[in-house]
Scaffold this active site. Structure first.
Site: not given
Length: 258
Positions: A116-117
């Site tokens: 989840p960047k």
């Protein structure tokens, strides 16, 4: 481009100049600053996907500096990792949020594993002579600040190696279809391999999280700092596997309910 060439060479976007090389990726002298803190149990449970389970309101806030990475270069990241119990009843970790300052690992992490960047400005450094300092700025606004006494007390390297390499890590990977619907929705499991710990320490620490509309780390509030540690290690980010397919399980459920 011929069809055969496309199938042979395509592995990432853009096809003619991929944003990252083929995995796996090796990290040398990867530096972790991890602050474990007690948060709100309902808030933590609200962000951890089933079938993972949360038993305690514990969150690990991590600042990481990666000065030497195959394919990705020199960059930093920060975010929140939550201890969970997985489908097999084993202690594991779920990565809830990550903020990076490098396009390659953002694209590769999201597209391959489902990390989840988001793009932001994290940092990890030594301030003055005795303080390890981690920060996160998003859109020019300070979102997180962590501090720790620098190398106060040595930790057992073998125990820290096991903590990095023996624990299953989970991610929620979501990729949309061209019509905007969900094409992929999976719980992905991965491990760190070939871990060598060069040093590990613990010390007094503090953590501040600030509200931000697009970097909501403060939604998991800090009630009490439990401990902090600083680790320097070499490791390989291994390829992942699909641990649970939410779309497939939904289709099975619809058939059962007919």
């Amino acid at each position: 481009m011929k069809e055969e060439d496309i199938r042979k060479h395509a592995f990432a976007m853009p096809v003619h100049s991929p944003a990252y090389p083929r995995p796996p990726f090796r990290f040398v002298n990867r530096e972790y600053f991890i602050i474990s803190y007690e948060s709100d149990l309902d808030a933590v449970r609200a962000v951890v996907p089933e079938p993972l389970k949360v038993e305690k309101p514990i969150v690990n806030y991590e600042f990481i500096r990666m000065p030497d990475t195959t394919g990705f270069g020199d960059y930093a990241e920060t975010g929140q990792v939550i201890p969970v119990i997985d489908m097999d009843g084993r202690a594991a970790s779920y990565t809830h949020a990550m903020y990076l300052n490098d396009e390659g690992p953002i694209a590769g992490g999201r597209e391959i594993w489902g990390f989840p960047k988001k793009l932001a400005s994290p940092s990890l450094s030594v301030g003055g002579t005795d303080t390890l300092i981690g920060t996160l700025d998003y859109a020019g606004v300070r979102v997180a600040t962590g501090t720790m006494g620098y190398k106060y007390t040595p930790l057992d390297r073998d125990a820290e190696r096991a903590g990095l390499g023996d624990v299953s890590n989970y991610l929620l990977k979501v990729i949309p279809h061209v019509d905007g619907t969900t094409r992929i929705c999976e719980l992905v499991r991965f491990h760190m391999r070939d871990v060598t710990v060069h040093g590990a320490w613990e010390g007094p620490a503090a953590l501040q999280l600030f509200a931000h509309a697009l970097a909501p780390v403060a939604d998991l509030p800090v009630r009490r700092v439990l401990r902090a540690k600083h680790i320097v290690a070499d490791l390989t980010l291994d390829l992942g596997e699909v641990a649970y397919d939410y779309l497939a399980s939904h289709e099975v459920l619809k058939l059962v309910n007919r």
